[in-house]
Scaffold this motif. Structure first.
Motif, PDB file in Angstrom:
ATOM      1  N   PHE A 167     -79.773 156.696  79.949  1.00 22.14           N
ATOM      2  CA  PHE A 167     -79.280 158.060  80.042  1.00 22.14           C
ATOM      3  C   PHE A 167     -77.853 158.236  79.190  1.00 22.14           C
ATOM      4  N   PRO A 168     -77.708 159.179  78.358  1.00 19.82           N
ATOM      5  CA  PRO A 168     -76.574 159.259  77.344  1.00 19.82           C
ATOM      6  C   PRO A 168     -75.735 159.699  78.442  1.00 19.82           C
ATOM      7  N   PRO A 169     -74.281 159.189  78.130  1.00 22.05           N
ATOM      8  CA  PRO A 169     -73.161 159.345  79.027  1.00 22.05           C
ATOM      9  C   PRO A 169     -73.256 160.891  79.454  1.00 22.05           C
ATOM     10  N   HIS A 170     -73.190 161.985  78.708  1.00 23.28           N
ATOM     11  CA  HIS A 170     -73.152 163.221  79.110  1.00 23.28           C
ATOM     12  C   HIS A 170     -74.293 163.802  80.008  1.00 23.28           C
ATOM     13  N   LEU A 171     -75.323 163.007  80.028  1.00 25.88           N
ATOM     14  CA  LEU A 171     -76.330 163.315  80.951  1.00 25.88           C
ATOM     15  C   LEU A 171     -76.266 162.746  82.584  1.00 25.88           C
ATOM     16  N   VAL A 172     -75.422 161.508  82.725  1.00 23.49           N
ATOM     17  CA  VAL A 172     -75.411 160.890  84.012  1.00 23.49           C
ATOM     18  C   VAL A 172     -75.155 161.782  85.065  1.00 23.49           C
ATOM     19  N   GLY A 173     -74.215 162.816  84.911  1.00 27.79           N
ATOM     20  CA  GLY A 173     -73.852 163.458  86.096  1.00 27.79           C
ATOM     21  C   GLY A 173     -74.581 164.870  86.158  1.00 27.79           C
ATOM     22  N   HIS A 174     -75.526 165.055  84.977  1.00 28.43           N
ATOM     23  CA  HIS A 174     -76.465 166.290  84.897  1.00 28.43           C
ATOM     24  C   HIS A 174     -76.945 166.800  86.273  1.00 28.43           C
ATOM     25  N   VAL A 175     -76.741 168.053  86.531  1.00 29.76           N
ATOM     26  CA  VAL A 175     -77.340 168.599  87.760  1.00 29.76           C
ATOM     27  C   VAL A 175     -78.799 168.441  87.721  1.00 29.76           C
ATOM     28  N   ALA A 176     -79.361 168.507  86.842  1.00 28.09           N
ATOM     29  CA  ALA A 176     -80.948 168.398  86.856  1.00 28.09           C
ATOM     30  C   ALA A 176     -81.414 167.140  87.344  1.00 28.09           C
ATOM     31  N   LEU A 177     -80.717 165.890  86.679  1.00 30.41           N
ATOM     32  CA  LEU A 177     -81.151 164.711  87.139  1.00 30.41           C
ATOM     33  C   LEU A 177     -80.773 164.334  88.505  1.00 30.41           C
ATOM     34  N   GLN A 178     -79.520 164.993  89.012  1.00 32.72           N
ATOM     35  CA  GLN A 178     -79.137 164.700  90.279  1.00 32.72           C
ATOM     36  C   GLN A 178     -80.056 165.131  91.268  1.00 32.72           C
ATOM     37  N   ARG A 179     -80.567 166.577  90.826  1.00 27.76           N
ATOM     38  CA  ARG A 179     -81.525 167.239  91.906  1.00 27.76           C
ATOM     39  C   ARG A 179     -82.672 166.495  91.784  1.00 27.76           C
ATOM     40  N   PHE A 180     -83.172 166.015  90.881  1.00 32.06           N
ATOM     41  CA  PHE A 180     -84.506 165.228  90.701  1.00 32.06           C
ATOM     42  C   PHE A 180     -84.627 164.174  91.522  1.00 32.06           C
ATOM     43  N   PHE A 181     -83.765 163.195  91.297  1.00 30.75           N
ATOM     44  CA  PHE A 181     -83.612 162.054  92.109  1.00 30.75           C
ATOM     45  C   PHE A 181     -83.405 162.276  93.438  1.00 30.75           C
TER      46      PHE A 181
END
Length: 233
Positions: free
Chosen positions: A131-145
């Motif tokens: 995961f590129p650094p700017h995506l680690v805290g991306h709301v989409a990823l957090q919601r998915f997980f």
């Protein structure tokens, strides 16, 4: 605002082959030996055969000075305890009860971490995705997980319930066949659903999922973070 970028799912084929080998070594062969010796000798013979295989796997690594996976050490330690209990109590039910109950513990671990920013399953994903650094805290990823944690909690709960029912109602042979096939079949189905769901979630935010190590869409610095860098195997 959508960010056009790529997330690399590294070495999928390599991971599948590796998982297959581990499944064969840690589950299928020990169960096969247990059932074979159970029928040829008795319960004690079956229990000792399964334990002997696992201890042999550890011993071979020690002789070859190969790294012993922490998971193998953990499962071997647990198997020693299970075997002692099974031999002393002469109970196949108690022997298979512990791994059946583990499903509920894993489900609980998944649910407990849902409220946190980094869920348990998100940390596991780090072994497969860059995961590129700017995506680690991306709301989409957090919601998915968070959502997929609920899916996997349900999967492990279903596996636990099914294993306990089979253990209580069926013969050992039926339990080994149906429980193993059903459990891994359900896990495989959930894995496919999770991957497709993951790709769809990312696509909705302008993020493309790439499977495999080909190409160079990611910066070199990020490629070096892959668990299996291109050309490593």
């Amino acid at each position: 605002m959508h960010i056009s970028t790529t997330v690399q799912l590294s070495g999928l084929r390599t991971h599948l082959v590796h998982a297959g080998k581990k499944l064969l070594e840690t589950t299928l062969v020990p169960l096969g030996l247990f059932y074979l010796l159970l029928n040829l000798t008795d319960l004690t013979g079956g229990l000792l055969a399964a334990l002997g295989w696992t201890l042999a796997a550890v011993t071979c690594r020690l002789v070859l000075r190969a790294r012993i996976p922490a998971v193998l050490l953990l499962t071997t330690s647990l198997l020693v305890v299970r075997t002692v209990v099974g031999v002393v109590a002469q109970s196949a039910f108690l022997y298979f009860l512990q791994p059946s109950l583990q499903n509920f513990l894993i489900a609980a671990a998944l649910l407990v971490t849902v409220p946190f920013e980094r869920t348990f399953i998100a940390r596991l994903a780090d072994d497969f995705c860059v995961f590129p650094p700017h995506l680690v805290g991306h709301v989409a990823l957090q919601r998915f997980f968070k959502r997929v944690s609920l899916l996997w909690a349900a999967v492990f709960t279903a596996n636990g319930v099914g294993a306990l029912w089979m253990l209580a109602q069926r013969t050992i042979g039926e339990f080994l066949l149906v429980s193993t096939a059903g459990s891994y079949g359900l896990v495989a189905l959930a894995a496919v659903v999770s991957l497709l769901w993951f790709r769809r979630e990312l696509r909705g935010h302008g993020i493309r999922l790439r499977i495999g190590d080909g190409g160079s869409l990611l910066p070199t610095g990020l490629l070096r973070r892959l668990p299996f860098p291109p050309g490593a195997r």
